[in-house]
Design a protein around this motif. Structure first.
Motif, PDB file in Angstrom:
ATOM      1  N   ILE A   1       0.807  -1.239   0.000  1.00 19.79           N
ATOM      2  CA  ILE A   1       0.000   0.000   0.000  1.00 19.79           C
ATOM      3  C   ILE A   1       0.837   1.285   0.000  1.00 19.79           C
ATOM      4  CG2 ILE A   1      -2.011  -1.112   1.077  1.00 19.79           C
ATOM      5  CD1 ILE A   1      -1.153   0.152   3.735  1.00 19.79           C
ATOM      6  N   LYS A   2       2.147   1.134   0.103  1.00 20.42           N
ATOM      7  CA  LYS A   2       3.048   2.305   0.087  1.00 20.42           C
ATOM      8  C   LYS A   2       2.545   3.478   0.921  1.00 20.42           C
ATOM      9  CE  LYS A   2       4.898   1.108  -4.402  1.00 20.42           C
ATOM     10  NZ  LYS A   2       4.042  -0.141  -4.498  1.00 20.42           N
ATOM     11  N   PRO A   3       2.520   3.294   2.239  1.00 12.89           N
ATOM     12  CA  PRO A   3       1.987   4.347   3.101  1.00 12.89           C
ATOM     13  C   PRO A   3       2.870   5.595   3.095  1.00 12.89           C
ATOM     14  CG  PRO A   3       3.006   2.622   4.411  1.00 12.89           C
ATOM     15  CD  PRO A   3       3.009   2.132   2.999  1.00 12.89           C
ATOM     16  N   HIS A   4       2.254   6.747   3.269  1.00 16.65           N
ATOM     17  CA  HIS A   4       3.006   8.002   3.384  1.00 16.65           C
ATOM     18  C   HIS A   4       3.591   8.144   4.779  1.00 16.65           C
ATOM     19  CE1 HIS A   4      -0.066   8.535   0.241  1.00 16.65           C
ATOM     20  NE2 HIS A   4       0.932   9.116  -0.400  1.00 16.65           N
ATOM     21  N   ASN A   5       2.941   7.467   5.728  1.00 13.37           N
ATOM     22  CA  ASN A   5       3.430   7.502   7.107  1.00 13.37           C
ATOM     23  C   ASN A   5       3.329   6.117   7.726  1.00 13.37           C
ATOM     24  OD1 ASN A   5       3.325  10.691   7.729  1.00 13.37           O
ATOM     25  ND2 ASN A   5       1.490  10.099   6.590  1.00 13.37           N
ATOM     26  N   VAL A   6       4.446   5.588   8.220  1.00 13.54           N
ATOM     27  CA  VAL A   6       4.373   4.384   9.045  1.00 13.54           C
ATOM     28  C   VAL A   6       4.575   4.861  10.482  1.00 13.54           C
ATOM     29  CG1 VAL A   6       5.379   2.126   9.571  1.00 13.54           C
ATOM     30  CG2 VAL A   6       5.338   2.961   7.207  1.00 13.54           C
TER      31      VAL A   6
END
Ligand SMILES: Nc1nc2c(ncn2[C@@H]2O[C@H](COP(=O)(O)OP(=O)(O)OP(=O)(O)O)[C@@H](O)[C@H]2O)c(=O)[nH]1
Ligand SMILES: [Mg+2]
Length: 460
Positions: free
Chosen positions: A212-217
């Motif tokens: 999902i290629k998160p912008h924030n982990v």
């Protein structure tokens, strides 16, 4: 929160403030106490070591600020360094430029991921005007999905779930797609907890992240676990690499070690702190505010800042020199009054000072009294202000008339001023500083306000 640490440091600073000047031994004792307080608060020992070394170095090397006395210097430096330790400036989330912002939540079992997921949605909805959605990827605990649905409903955001049979990576992909299609602009993905760093679960988290290629982990850390939280953070970072931390359960008797160590050890900022079970108990993390909270003296710091900006250094040096020679004049006095005014009312200044007995705080100080004194001084000629000894009867009558007060008031002011000057001269001769308390701590020697009465014309 941070009660023990706060208590310890408060004690140390209280001890420092009771002294006018500090010897090297005083400073050493204080630094030892600060070091112990931090260690007891469960701050990583390496972090403590560096912290203490930096503070000491600054204490020795720092250009000493004229408007601050030695104890205030230490407080200021400790505060600065605490802020630096926890990260400078508030750390924001990364918002996507195109399409929804995706946030992946990670953390150990019970750290507060699910609760925080809902809290974060609520916060972003309310403070950023976002339209969030949640995705339930914890398929290992049947109750987990229900829990997310419940808290999601409570904060009024949709929850995307597929039951416990599906693959978490697939759920994440599907959930993000669905939520995007339905207009969500922030999608927060809740994941399964780990009892410890579990290889399989960690691999799953990496899989979700890749999909999902998160912008924030965001790593959710339980502050109650102290230093353990820091080593958990290190290991999570090695395995999945996260962008920021949410510290939970800071409302409990957390000793604060995690808050103080995590940035320094992992290099990753704390972005939010959770301070309770309720769904509105999530706040942006402000290192400066947290430092003041820890020091338990936000007000003192405000006061120090005000004093710094209100008092011109040159003026202070000038005044101090004259004071030492017993040449303090009504002109100096006027300058000090102006400075006081810039800092606020007497009462607000008193209320900001720690260690002032309640009876004194509660004294009703009328700032208009100050206005009266000022009016009288302003009615003097420059010559009279510089050389009060020439103010004879005729001059007194003229000053009284000019200021709109009676001669008694002028007499009282001049007498009190003379007494004060005598007292200052005596003390300066003794080589000492002015008495501790607000007045004595200021270079240039403000009349000693807290112990009251010395302020000419205030009639106490
Ligand atoms: N006092 C307090 N309790 C909290 C806070 N955040 C979470 N909790 C509580 O901690 C417990 C665990 O929270 P969850 O959100 O279920 O934790 P989790 O990380 O999702 O747990 P798993 O799904 O089992 O991994 C719950 O009872 C929460 O109410 C907090 O800031 N303060
Ligand atoms: Mg959970």
């Amino acid at each position: 929160m941070f009660d023990t640490l706060q208590e310890k440091l408060e004690g140390t600073f209280q001890g420092l403030r009771s002294k006018g000047t500090l010897t090297e031994a005083d400073t050493d004792v204080a630094m030892r106490e600060i070091r112990l307080a931090l260690l007891e608060a469960d701050v990583n020992f390496k972090v403590v070591k560096t912290f203490v070394a930096t503070v000491k170095e600054r204490l020795v090397g720092e250009e000493v600020h004229k408007a601050l006395d030695a104890p205030q210097q230490i407080i200021k430096i400790v505060n600065d360094e605490l802020v630096r330790l926890m990260g400078t400036g508030q750390s924001k989330l990364t918002f996507s430029q195109r399409g929804p912002t995706i946030i992946l939540m990670a953390g150990l079992q019970g750290s507060g991921k699910t609760t925080t997921t809902a809290k974060l949605a609520k916060l972003l909805k309310e403070t950023e005007g976002k339209t969030p959605a949640l995705v339930a990827c914890d398929v290992y605990r049947p109750a987990a999905i229900e829990q997310l649905k419940t808290v999601g409903a409570q904060v009024g955001v949709p929850v995307y779930a597929q039951g416990t049979d599906a693959d978490p990576v697939k759920i994440a992909e599907w959930g993000v797609a669905e939520a995007t299609a339905n207009g969500a602009d922030v999608i927060i993905v809740d994941t399964a907890g780990r009892l410890d760093i579990d290889e399989a679960l960690m691999a799953e988290l990496v899989g979700i992240k890749r999909a999902i290629k998160p912008h924030n982990v965001l790593l959710v850390l339980d502050a109650m676990t102290g230093q353990e939280a820091v080593s958990v953070a290190t290991r999570f970072d090695e395995a999945v690499s996260f962008d920021g931390v949410i510290l939970t359960k800071l409302d409990g008797d957390a000793r604060g070690g995690a808050a103080l160590s995590v940035k320094s050890v992992t290099g990753k900022p704390i972005k939010f702190v959770a301070l309770g079970e309720k769904l509105d108990a999530l706040e942006y993390f402000h290192p400066d505010r947290m430092a003041s909270r820890i020091l338990g003296m936000g007000d003192v710091l405000t006061l120090i800042e005000k004093a710094e900006s209100a008092f011109e250094e040159d003026e202070a040096a000038d005044m101090e020199a004259r004071l030492k020679k017993g040449q303090f004049t009504f002109e100096d006095f006027l300058k000090q009054m102006k400075m006081l005014k810039r800092m606020g009312s007497f009462k607000s200044i008193l209320s900001m000072l720690p260690g002032i007995p309640k009876e004194i705080r509660d004294i009703d100080i009328d700032d208009s009294q100050m206005g009266r004194v000022e009016a009288i001084v302003l009615s003097m000629t420059k010559e009279e202000r510089r050389n009060p000894d020439i103010i004879d009867g005729a001059r007194r009558r003229r000053i009284a008339a000019g200021s709109g007060h009676d001669v008694q008031a002028v007499n009282a002011l001049i007498k009190q001023f003379a007494d004060m000057r005598k007292m200052m001269k005596m003390m300066m001769k003794g080589g000492g500083k002015l008495p501790p308390g607000f007045g004595g701590d200021m270079p240039g020697g403000m009349p000693n306000l807290p112990s009251g009465g010395q302020f000419p014309g205030l009639g106490r």
